[in-house]
Design a protein around this motif. Structure first.
Motif: not given
Length: 149
Positions: A131-147
């Motif tokens: 199971a993956l843990e993510f850095d929620d401040t990473h630009p790709v993660r931010t973009r995915l959450v906003n989308d």
């Protein structure tokens, strides 16, 4: 849109292939914001699986590594042409004084699931899943959450 990375690498059974596969997998996971400590654990388990191929496989001159990363988990399969082995360490213990045999225990300690499959026609497959843990401040993660909002 969900995130998914699928890679398939065919590598020579040579010690120089291990840093190559590690680099490609690290880059792929880092680029989508997987937490660095999670990446390190996965890469160490992957290194152990690849090292087992180098140390024990005898049939083929190459081996295959597949990596799948999605929004939740990383799945890695390391396949060689070997005939399999009797693995030790099913109880999860690691004998730190042993000269060999620690790799399977290490893989089990680093990822959520480790399976071994041997088929006469296909060789041996080591299946790693975490199971993956993510850095929620990473630009790709931010973009995915906003989308998704």
């Amino acid at each position: 849109m969900p995130l998914e990375i699928n890679l398939s690498l065919c590598l020579p059974r040579d010690e120089l292939s291990v840093p190559v596969v590690r680099h490609i997998c690290r880059f792929s996971m880092s680029e989508v914001g997987v937490d660095p400590s999670c990446v390190d654990a996965i890469l160490l388990a992957l290194t152990e699986a690849c090292t087992n191929v180098l140390d024990h496989a005898t049939v083929d001159d190459d081996y295959e590594v597949t990596l799948t990363v999605d929004d939740a988990r990383c799945i890695i399969r390391v396949k060689d042409g070997g005939i399999g082995f009797e693995h030790v360490g099913d109880d999860g213990t690691i004998d730190l004084t042993a000269e060999s045999g620690r790799g399977i225990g290490m893989m089990r300690a680093l990822v959520d699931r480790v399976d071994f499959e041997t088929k006469a026609e296909d060789g041996t497959i080591v299946h790693l899943e975490k199971a993956l843990e993510f850095d929620d401040t990473h630009p790709v993660r931010t973009r995915l959450v906003n989308d998704r909002s």
